[in-house]
Structures are given as C-alpha cells and as structure tokens.
Design a protein around this motif. Sequence first.
Motif, PDB file in Angstrom:
ATOM      1  N   ALA A 127       0.752  -1.155   0.111  1.00 17.13           N
ATOM      2  CA  ALA A 127      -0.135   0.003   0.042  1.00 17.13           C
ATOM      3  C   ALA A 127       0.870   1.297  -0.009  1.00 17.13           C
ATOM      4  CB  ALA A 127      -0.925  -0.070   1.053  1.00 17.13           C
ATOM      5  N   LEU A 128       1.879   1.349   0.923  1.00 12.18           N
ATOM      6  CA  LEU A 128       2.838   2.593   1.030  1.00 12.18           C
ATOM      7  C   LEU A 128       3.455   2.847  -0.357  1.00 12.18           C
ATOM      8  CD1 LEU A 128       4.039   2.112   4.498  1.00 12.18           C
ATOM      9  CD2 LEU A 128       2.140   3.395   3.774  1.00 12.18           C
ATOM     10  N   ALA A 129       4.013   1.565  -0.921  1.00 11.65           N
ATOM     11  CA  ALA A 129       4.787   1.704  -2.264  1.00 11.65           C
ATOM     12  C   ALA A 129       3.868   2.372  -3.481  1.00 11.65           C
ATOM     13  CB  ALA A 129       5.207   0.240  -2.692  1.00 11.65           C
ATOM     14  N   ALA A 130       2.327   1.971  -3.116  1.00 14.44           N
ATOM     15  CA  ALA A 130       1.411   2.449  -4.138  1.00 14.44           C
ATOM     16  C   ALA A 130       1.254   3.874  -4.046  1.00 14.44           C
ATOM     17  CB  ALA A 130       0.085   1.839  -4.042  1.00 14.44           C
ATOM     18  N   PHE A 131       1.289   4.311  -2.864  1.00 15.48           N
ATOM     19  CA  PHE A 131       1.027   5.742  -2.649  1.00 15.48           C
ATOM     20  C   PHE A 131       2.413   6.634  -3.300  1.00 15.48           C
ATOM     21  CE2 PHE A 131      -1.813   4.090   0.279  1.00 15.48           C
ATOM     22  CZ  PHE A 131      -3.073   4.680  -0.153  1.00 15.48           C
ATOM     23  N   GLU A 132       3.669   6.052  -2.873  1.00 13.48           N
ATOM     24  CA  GLU A 132       4.869   6.464  -3.264  1.00 13.48           C
ATOM     25  C   GLU A 132       4.825   6.696  -4.851  1.00 13.48           C
ATOM     26  OE1 GLU A 132       9.593   5.616  -3.132  1.00 13.48           O
ATOM     27  OE2 GLU A 132       8.154   4.857  -1.462  1.00 13.48           O
ATOM     28  N   SER A 133       4.381   5.618  -5.627  1.00 10.68           N
ATOM     29  CA  SER A 133       4.379   5.602  -7.078  1.00 10.68           C
ATOM     30  C   SER A 133       3.597   6.495  -7.431  1.00 10.68           C
ATOM     31  CB  SER A 133       3.858   4.095  -7.444  1.00 10.68           C
ATOM     32  OG  SER A 133       3.413   4.097  -8.817  1.00 10.68           O
ATOM     33  N   ASN A 134       2.308   6.611  -7.177  1.00 12.58           N
ATOM     34  CA  ASN A 134       1.338   7.751  -7.373  1.00 12.58           C
ATOM     35  C   ASN A 134       2.124   9.275  -7.352  1.00 12.58           C
ATOM     36  OD1 ASN A 134      -1.410   8.839  -8.142  1.00 12.58           O
ATOM     37  ND2 ASN A 134      -0.851   9.912  -6.241  1.00 12.58           N
ATOM     38  N   GLU A 135       2.726   9.355  -6.160  1.00 13.50           N
ATOM     39  CA  GLU A 135       3.234  10.759  -5.989  1.00 13.50           C
ATOM     40  C   GLU A 135       4.276  10.978  -6.799  1.00 13.50           C
ATOM     41  OE1 GLU A 135       5.287  13.029  -2.272  1.00 13.50           O
ATOM     42  OE2 GLU A 135       4.042  11.384  -1.846  1.00 13.50           O
ATOM     43  N   GLN A 136       5.233  10.000  -7.074  1.00 16.60           N
ATOM     44  CA  GLN A 136       6.315  10.133  -7.737  1.00 16.60           C
ATOM     45  C   GLN A 136       6.410   9.826  -9.458  1.00 16.60           C
ATOM     46  OE1 GLN A 136      10.049   8.531  -5.872  1.00 16.60           O
ATOM     47  NE2 GLN A 136       9.548   9.486  -3.805  1.00 16.60           N
ATOM     48  N   ARG A 137       5.432   9.332  -9.578  1.00 18.94           N
ATOM     49  CA  ARG A 137       4.982   8.915 -11.082  1.00 18.94           C
ATOM     50  C   ARG A 137       5.964   8.029 -11.619  1.00 18.94           C
ATOM     51  NH1 ARG A 137       0.483  10.422  -9.783  1.00 18.94           N
ATOM     52  NH2 ARG A 137      -0.650  11.746 -11.036  1.00 18.94           N
ATOM     53  N   ARG A 138       6.341   6.875 -10.790  1.00 18.69           N
ATOM     54  CA  ARG A 138       7.148   6.027 -11.139  1.00 18.69           C
ATOM     55  C   ARG A 138       6.995   4.446 -10.377  1.00 18.69           C
ATOM     56  NH1 ARG A 138      10.950   4.661  -7.350  1.00 18.69           N
ATOM     57  NH2 ARG A 138      11.002   6.068  -5.371  1.00 18.69           N
ATOM     58  N   ALA A 139       7.562   3.689 -11.071  1.00 20.72           N
ATOM     59  CA  ALA A 139       7.289   2.124 -10.345  1.00 20.72           C
ATOM     60  C   ALA A 139       8.344   2.187  -9.307  1.00 20.72           C
ATOM     61  CB  ALA A 139       7.439   1.050 -11.279  1.00 20.72           C
ATOM     62  N   VAL A 140       7.833   1.442  -8.023  1.00 24.98           N
ATOM     63  CA  VAL A 140       8.718   1.632  -6.802  1.00 24.98           C
ATOM     64  C   VAL A 140       9.054   0.069  -6.711  1.00 24.98           C
ATOM     65  CG1 VAL A 140       8.397   2.119  -4.372  1.00 24.98           C
ATOM     66  CG2 VAL A 140       7.409   3.612  -5.889  1.00 24.98           C
ATOM     67  N   THR A 141      10.268  -0.034  -6.338  1.00 23.19           N
ATOM     68  CA  THR A 141      10.812  -1.558  -5.804  1.00 23.19           C
ATOM     69  C   THR A 141      10.523  -1.729  -4.453  1.00 23.19           C
ATOM     70  OG1 THR A 141      12.165  -1.372  -7.808  1.00 23.19           O
ATOM     71  CG2 THR A 141      12.847  -2.960  -5.830  1.00 23.19           C
ATOM     72  N   ILE A 142      10.109  -2.952  -4.203  1.00 27.52           N
ATOM     73  CA  ILE A 142       9.874  -3.409  -2.578  1.00 27.52           C
ATOM     74  C   ILE A 142      10.745  -4.146  -2.580  1.00 27.52           C
ATOM     75  CG2 ILE A 142       8.292  -4.468  -1.091  1.00 27.52           C
ATOM     76  CD1 ILE A 142       5.878  -3.150  -2.366  1.00 27.52           C
ATOM     77  N   TYR A 143      11.025  -5.208  -3.395  1.00 25.11           N
ATOM     78  CA  TYR A 143      11.573  -6.462  -3.035  1.00 25.11           C
ATOM     79  C   TYR A 143      12.909  -6.782  -4.093  1.00 25.11           C
ATOM     80  CZ  TYR A 143      12.586 -11.338  -1.867  1.00 25.11           C
ATOM     81  OH  TYR A 143      13.098 -12.630  -1.132  1.00 25.11           O
ATOM     82  N   LYS A 144      14.035  -6.921  -3.483  1.00 27.11           N
ATOM     83  CA  LYS A 144      15.139  -6.992  -4.320  1.00 27.11           C
ATOM     84  C   LYS A 144      15.707  -8.468  -3.626  1.00 27.11           C
ATOM     85  CE  LYS A 144      16.423  -2.782  -6.548  1.00 27.11           C
ATOM     86  NZ  LYS A 144      17.160  -1.646  -6.711  1.00 27.11           N
ATOM     87  N   SER A 145      16.775  -8.279  -2.837  1.00 27.44           N
ATOM     88  CA  SER A 145      17.368  -9.085  -1.958  1.00 27.44           C
ATOM     89  C   SER A 145      16.790  -9.343  -0.581  1.00 27.44           C
ATOM     90  CB  SER A 145      19.081  -8.985  -1.920  1.00 27.44           C
ATOM     91  OG  SER A 145      19.061  -7.909  -1.096  1.00 27.44           O
ATOM     92  N   GLY A 146      15.878  -8.469  -0.156  1.00 35.11           N
ATOM     93  CA  GLY A 146      15.161  -8.744   1.175  1.00 35.11           C
ATOM     94  C   GLY A 146      14.023  -7.717   1.025  1.00 35.11           C
ATOM     95  N   TRP A 147      13.217  -7.720   1.874  1.00 35.76           N
ATOM     96  CA  TRP A 147      12.180  -6.557   2.097  1.00 35.76           C
ATOM     97  C   TRP A 147      12.624  -5.387   2.358  1.00 35.76           C
ATOM     98  CZ3 TRP A 147       7.389  -6.833   0.500  1.00 35.76           C
ATOM     99  CH2 TRP A 147       6.734  -7.942   0.028  1.00 35.76           C
ATOM    100  N   ARG A 148      12.198  -4.459   1.756  1.00 35.59           N
ATOM    101  CA  ARG A 148      12.630  -2.905   1.938  1.00 35.59           C
ATOM    102  C   ARG A 148      11.864  -2.405   3.027  1.00 35.59           C
ATOM    103  NH1 ARG A 148      10.900   2.056  -1.756  1.00 35.59           N
ATOM    104  NH2 ARG A 148       9.088   1.791  -0.393  1.00 35.59           N
TER     105      ARG A 148
END
Length: 396
Positions: free
Chosen positions: A372-393
């Motif tokens: 949910a928080l990544a969705a709001f960040e994406s909307n605000e910044q107009r970009r895809a937001v990465t949550i997971y790479k090698s571990g939870w962000r």
Amino acid sequence: MTEDGGQTTEADTLPSTSSVVRRTMTIRIAIIGAGSIAEHAFLPGFAEPGSRYAQRAMGGWAHGGTPGAKVVMLASRGREKLQRLASEFDIPQVSTDWRDATTNSEVDAVCIATPNYLHAEMTIAASRAGKHVLVEKPMAATMREANEMVAAADEANVVLMVQQSQRFFPVHEVAKQIVDAGALGKILSVRSRYGHAGPENWSPGGKWFFKKDEAIHGALFDLGIHKFDLIRFLAGKEAAEVSAFTDTLAKDIEVEDYGVTIIRFTDRALGVVEASWATNPEENSLKLYSANGNLQIGVDSVVPLSVEFNALPNDALKAKLPRGEWRDKVFIPQIPKDSITGGPFRHFVDCIVNATPCIASGADNRKSLAIALAAFESNEQRRAVTIYKSGWRWSE
C-alpha cells in the motif's frame, strides 16, 4: 490524552459502571474506540456466543461471538456514544482516556478500533504494558511505525494481530484450500476489486475517514489493503514492484476515493488491484488466472466461488479438492457458513490461550502494508516503486 490525541481533563474521566469481572479462564478485553467498527464488529465479536450482543454483528463481521472472552472496558473520547454502548453491551468500565485501557491491571488484551494515525502509538503502549493487541487495518501509517509495533510486541512476548478480516471469510478459506492443493498449477496473474459507496454509508459518524491527518490515505488504504493482503494469503505471492494511480473522482474529501495498482510479484506474475469509495452496488471480487484454469470469487452473484479448468483434473487431484459439484470442467465448491478458525475474534483469543500461530500477525502484515505504501509513493512520484530485491525494503 483522548482518542484524537487531545488532552484529557479530570471532568472527561467517566466512572466505572460496575465492578470488573474477576479473572478465571476468560480473556478480559478492552476496546479503544466507540465507532461503527467497535459497535458492529469488535463488541459483537467478543460477546458470548448466541447472546443478543453477538447477534448485532454486521455483514462480514458476523462470526457468532467468542467463548472465553469478555469485554470489560471501553475507551473513547465520545462521551455520549461511550455511555450508550457501555449500557447496551453491559460493559463494566468506561473511560475517555484510551491510556486507561493499556494500564488497567484487569485487562488482558486491547483491541484498537480508532483512526489510522493512532494505531501505532496505542499498540506500542498496550504491548509495553503486557497486553495482547488486535489492531484494525491498516496496521500503521509508515513502515517505521509497523516495525516499532512488531518490536514492542516481540519484546513483551504478546500477540500482535491485525484485523485483516477477509482472511477469515469462508469463501476465501475454501479458495486457499484449492490453491494449496495445487489444482491451479502456476498462477500467472491476479485481478481484484473492492469498492463500495463509501464509509459514510455504514459509519455516518466516521468523518475521520476523509481527513488526511487522521486517515493518512483513502480508499486504497481502507479497501485496497484488504486485497493486497488477500492475494498474499491466497496465492502465497510477495510483491516486487508496484505502480499506482490514485485520485479523488466522486467525493469532496481530502484523500483519494479511487485507486488502481499494478503489481509485479517476485515470481514475475502480475496483478491488478482496484479500490473505490464510489462503487454502488458494492463489488468485492478476485480472480486468479493460472496454467490450469481460472478461479473467481465474488464475480457471479449466484455462485460465490468457482474454478473453470481448461482440462478435467485427474482423480488424484480431484480427491484433494474440497467438497463440491462439477459442471463439465467447472468446479463449484461448497462454502461452509462459518470460518474454520471461528473467525478473527475467536482466533485472536485462541492465539493468546493456546499459543496458536497467528494467521494475521503484525510481523506478516508489514508486507501487506508495504504494498500500500509503495502504491502511494508510486502515485506521488509517477514511477514504479521497488519493494523487493534481495530482502524486504523496510523503509519509512
């Protein structure tokens, strides 16, 4: 301090209406908040099974009450509603200071049904006082808050459960049985939608839902997080990347009444989640598209759950499925009336009394909140937001 963060005066403190029930094997519960969720979910949910109090539950919150539990205290700044509910539900103690619920030695567990911005402070205070906690979703406003809540519960060795009610719907439990049986094969994509006409229609006094400083966000936080969590619960998938758009399209409010989120999961599957406070009639649906066919929930008004296979499963796979009927390649399972756990309120008490692993723990629900928080960040910044790479962000 009052439920909305204001200072409590001596005149605000209400006397106990009667003596507290003495401890036996009963889990003694304090509820913070006296809004519609408390009235129609928590108070009936912890009532004696079969009682007139349990029968006051509304909609998806109707689980028939909880044996071995008793609400012994209600705290809220709203004096009139507080007194009314205390009288109607025969609650022994009341207070306009929520901290009284966390410090009362005759309380074992605290349930938090307040505006979103208060969840973290109240949860941490209750945990540090040695109280088990059931908190409404979304569990927190930030990942930092969520981490602090989990840490406080861990340090105090108390249960921290999030009221993710849709995990306890019988139709979702049956869907999970089908997925866990391997009937669908690889799940390739998910589409889910949850929308209704807005909280003002079931909680007329809940003006806080529309205020940015109290609700933090709107429909996507209130409804979308149910579906983020349900997808994780059903499909066992975790989000890797999130893109979203939110807007206020139908209401004159401070937060969004509509949101659409696109998710790429860690296994490269894709998902779409829509949430709306401008949908009437209500829609609460989910579809899983897989290698073996499609599972749908809440799409057909007559059949709550069905699976359309692209080929009939073999007998060994059929034997793993729950009871149901076949219509050619379409499987329609039977949906029991009650949750296999007895519902979230019974499950919470079971976690306390029997150390049963919590289905909707705070530690697990951080991952639903992160989407949910990544969705709001994406909307605000107009970009895809990465949550997971090698571990939870675990960001803020």
